[in-house]
Design a protein around this motif. Structure first.
Motif, PDB file in Angstrom:
ATOM      1  N   ASN A 111       0.700  -1.146  -0.102  1.00  0.00           N
ATOM      2  CA  ASN A 111      -0.155  -0.040  -0.033  1.00  0.00           C
ATOM      3  C   ASN A 111       0.920   1.292  -0.137  1.00  0.00           C
ATOM      4  OD1 ASN A 111      -2.465  -1.269  -0.078  1.00  0.00           O
ATOM      5  ND2 ASN A 111      -2.629  -1.297   2.215  1.00  0.00           N
ATOM      6  N   ASP A 112       2.164   1.350   0.349  1.00  0.00           N
ATOM      7  CA  ASP A 112       2.847   2.388   0.516  1.00  0.00           C
ATOM      8  C   ASP A 112       3.366   2.313  -1.030  1.00  0.00           C
ATOM      9  OD1 ASP A 112       2.748   3.037   2.875  1.00  0.00           O
ATOM     10  OD2 ASP A 112       4.481   2.356   3.844  1.00  0.00           O
ATOM     11  N   LEU A 113       3.684   1.330  -1.604  1.00  0.00           N
ATOM     12  CA  LEU A 113       4.160   1.357  -2.917  1.00  0.00           C
ATOM     13  C   LEU A 113       3.235   1.914  -4.105  1.00  0.00           C
ATOM     14  CD1 LEU A 113       6.064  -1.956  -3.766  1.00  0.00           C
ATOM     15  CD2 LEU A 113       6.855   0.079  -2.893  1.00  0.00           C
ATOM     16  N   ILE A 114       1.921   1.760  -3.880  1.00  0.00           N
ATOM     17  CA  ILE A 114       1.043   2.056  -4.765  1.00  0.00           C
ATOM     18  C   ILE A 114       0.642   3.528  -4.571  1.00  0.00           C
ATOM     19  CG2 ILE A 114      -1.090   1.626  -3.284  1.00  0.00           C
ATOM     20  CD1 ILE A 114      -0.623   0.989  -7.169  1.00  0.00           C
ATOM     21  N   VAL A 115       0.996   4.035  -3.376  1.00  0.00           N
ATOM     22  CA  VAL A 115       0.748   5.537  -3.344  1.00  0.00           C
ATOM     23  C   VAL A 115       1.759   6.409  -4.239  1.00  0.00           C
ATOM     24  CG1 VAL A 115      -0.357   5.451  -1.140  1.00  0.00           C
ATOM     25  CG2 VAL A 115       2.070   6.120  -1.288  1.00  0.00           C
ATOM     26  N   GLN A 116       2.759   5.562  -4.532  1.00  0.00           N
ATOM     27  CA  GLN A 116       3.641   6.407  -5.736  1.00  0.00           C
ATOM     28  C   GLN A 116       3.106   6.078  -7.102  1.00  0.00           C
ATOM     29  OE1 GLN A 116       7.498   6.917  -2.949  1.00  0.00           O
ATOM     30  NE2 GLN A 116       6.647   8.354  -4.316  1.00  0.00           N
ATOM     31  N   GLY A 117       2.143   5.408  -7.325  1.00  0.00           N
ATOM     32  CA  GLY A 117       1.863   4.682  -8.651  1.00  0.00           C
ATOM     33  C   GLY A 117       2.640   3.660  -8.851  1.00  0.00           C
ATOM     34  N   ALA A 118       3.284   3.109  -8.054  1.00  0.00           N
ATOM     35  CA  ALA A 118       4.179   1.934  -8.488  1.00  0.00           C
ATOM     36  C   ALA A 118       3.340   0.475  -8.348  1.00  0.00           C
ATOM     37  CB  ALA A 118       5.364   1.836  -7.808  1.00  0.00           C
ATOM     38  N   GLU A 119       3.815  -0.219  -9.085  1.00  0.00           N
ATOM     39  CA  GLU A 119       3.053  -1.627  -9.262  1.00  0.00           C
ATOM     40  C   GLU A 119       3.970  -2.565  -8.324  1.00  0.00           C
ATOM     41  OE1 GLU A 119       2.369  -5.419 -12.185  1.00  0.00           O
ATOM     42  OE2 GLU A 119       2.741  -3.319 -13.168  1.00  0.00           O
ATOM     43  N   PRO A 120       3.520  -3.048  -7.503  1.00  0.00           N
ATOM     44  CA  PRO A 120       4.188  -3.988  -6.746  1.00  0.00           C
ATOM     45  C   PRO A 120       4.776  -5.099  -7.595  1.00  0.00           C
ATOM     46  CG  PRO A 120       2.403  -3.433  -5.444  1.00  0.00           C
ATOM     47  CD  PRO A 120       2.281  -2.935  -6.812  1.00  0.00           C
ATOM     48  N   LEU A 121       6.231  -5.612  -7.660  1.00  0.00           N
ATOM     49  CA  LEU A 121       6.582  -6.659  -8.490  1.00  0.00           C
ATOM     50  C   LEU A 121       6.988  -7.726  -7.616  1.00  0.00           C
ATOM     51  CD1 LEU A 121       8.900  -4.516 -10.638  1.00  0.00           C
ATOM     52  CD2 LEU A 121       6.500  -5.218 -11.267  1.00  0.00           C
TER      53      LEU A 121
ATOM     54  N   ARG B 114       8.396   6.474 -15.265  1.00  0.00           N
ATOM     55  CA  ARG B 114       9.166   7.718 -14.785  1.00  0.00           C
ATOM     56  C   ARG B 114       8.169   8.860 -14.889  1.00  0.00           C
ATOM     57  NH1 ARG B 114      14.316   8.696 -13.970  1.00  0.00           N
ATOM     58  NH2 ARG B 114      14.818   6.857 -15.269  1.00  0.00           N
ATOM     59  N   ASP B 115       7.269   9.028 -15.867  1.00  0.00           N
ATOM     60  CA  ASP B 115       6.233  10.094 -16.109  1.00  0.00           C
ATOM     61  C   ASP B 115       5.052   9.654 -15.556  1.00  0.00           C
ATOM     62  OD1 ASP B 115       5.231   8.235 -17.667  1.00  0.00           O
ATOM     63  OD2 ASP B 115       5.211   9.231 -19.564  1.00  0.00           O
ATOM     64  N   ALA B 116       4.738   8.701 -14.667  1.00  0.00           N
ATOM     65  CA  ALA B 116       3.647   8.443 -13.977  1.00  0.00           C
ATOM     66  C   ALA B 116       3.595   8.599 -12.406  1.00  0.00           C
ATOM     67  CB  ALA B 116       3.065   7.189 -14.602  1.00  0.00           C
ATOM     68  N   ILE B 117       4.861   9.046 -11.862  1.00  0.00           N
ATOM     69  CA  ILE B 117       5.109   8.927 -10.490  1.00  0.00           C
ATOM     70  C   ILE B 117       4.121   9.881 -10.050  1.00  0.00           C
ATOM     71  CG2 ILE B 117       6.749   9.571  -8.699  1.00  0.00           C
ATOM     72  CD1 ILE B 117       9.311   8.811 -10.708  1.00  0.00           C
TER      73      ILE B 117
END
Length: 354
Positions: free
Chosen positions: A95-105, A168-171
């Motif tokens: 949940n901390d990753l997704i707030v940066q727009g990141a897909e957990p891998l 990079r452009d979706a952070i």
């Protein structure tokens, strides 16, 4: 001449290597059940491998997070309810990753104890695997540490480590936040994994046992109700971002509540005005406030109070965003708006009704 002391073994020192090997064998199928594109290696190597290129990113930035579940672990240990605390561990990281727009891998865990109980540890790690499946990330490795003398009998500790990626452009957060943007709250599943030192103190004050009926949740024992796992928001948020929903910022409401967490994603000069009347507060929070004599302001800076994630979106898009999350099974509601302000970063109107 004195007899030589009997030779010692690692097992006699309190470390059971065979138990550790048995645990690895037990959890290999669990890890395999979380495989995803980019993570095809078998568990058991010296390091976990992940092929970022296979995921199709063009200009990725890696995002990493680590966390634990705090003293909620103590309830798991005292009740013997170990099956869901691993979900909490994954949730707190992804949940901390997704707030940066990141897909957990991928995800790695650290399980530490004084004497390894294979069944107990396997139950915990089965929860970790379930959390990874809910988040769409792979469990690619971890560490089981048996350290006699460092932990009390029956105690264990957990830590989790998650890595994700975002173009990079979706952070997030974006830089186009403006006054009037709507704040959308996503419902929590309960207390999640913060504030449990206060929860445990309140339960102690009531004199209730973990096996007693939960006053706020009919049909469940108190321990069961308070072990409700943290909601994982990854899949509905990722789906919304991929569908082009204009999400400008996200805040994961953890320790510190709305009061401390929402300002972390707001630009300087902006404040959030939250309508507490708009929040559907789970009954557990009313019970905790009443039994502990906890003031509303203290509740708001300790617990999520029913809101596990907050989105910043254009006011004109609020209805579409709420519809998306509601259809995805994540109850959503407009709980406030942003305004230009050099004063307090979060202000409240109305009441939680505790």
């Amino acid at each position: 001449m004195a007899d030589a002391p009997a030779p010692l073994t690692y097992a006699q020192a309190g470390v059971d290597v065979d138990a550790g090997n048995a645990l690895v064998d037990r959890i290999k199928p669990l890890a395999a059940s979380t495989r995803r594109t980019g993570a095809d290696a078998n568990l058991g190597g010296f390091g976990g491998l992940f092929d970022l290129k296979a995921c199709g990113f063009k200009d990725p930035v890696l995002v990493a997070a680590n966390d634990g579940v705090g003293t909620k672990l103590k309830i798991a240990i005292d009740t013997g309810l170990h099956a869901t605390v691993g979900i909490d561990l994954v949730a707190m990281c992804v949940n901390d990753l997704i707030v940066q727009g990141a897909e957990p891998l991928f995800f790695l865990d650290y399980f530490a104890t004084g004497a390894l109980n294979v069944d107990e540890a396997a139950s915990v790690i089965s929860g970790i695997a379930e959390g990874c499946r809910q988040a769409g990330c792979a469990l690619i490795g971890g560490e089981t540490a048996e350290m006699p003398g460092l932990y009390a009998k029956g105690d264990y500790d957990l830590a989790g480590f998650a890595v994700g990626a975002v173009e990079r452009d979706a952070i997030l957060p974006r830089r186009d936040v403006i006054a009037g943007d709507a704040l959308i709250g996503l419902a929590s599943s309960g207390v999640h994994s913060n504030g449990y030192s206060l929860v445990r103190r309140i339960v102690e004050r009531t004199g209730l046992l973990w096996s007693d009926d939960a006053p706020f949740s009919p049909g469940l024992m108190l321990g069961e109700a308070l072990m409700e796992p943290t909601r994982i928001y990854v899949k509905p948020v990722l789906a919304g971002l991929k569908a082009g929903l204009p999400i400008k910022a996200l805040a994961h409401i953890t320790g510190g509540g709305i009061t401390e967490n929402l300002p972390r994603v707001l630009p300087d000069g902006f404040a959030a005005d939250i309508s507490l009347n708009a929040i559907d507060v789970p009954a557990v929070f009313g019970w905790l406030a009443a039994q502990g004599g906890v003031a509303e302001s203290e509740m708001l800076r300790t617990f999520n109070c029913g809101v596990g994630m907050i989105l910043v979106v254009p006011n004109a898009s609020a209805d579409a965003v709420i519809s998306h999350f509601s259809q995805a099974g994540a109850a959503a509601a407009m709980i406030g708006a942003l305004a230009e302000s050099d004063g307090p970063r979060v202000t409240y109107s109305g009441s939680l009704g505790l």
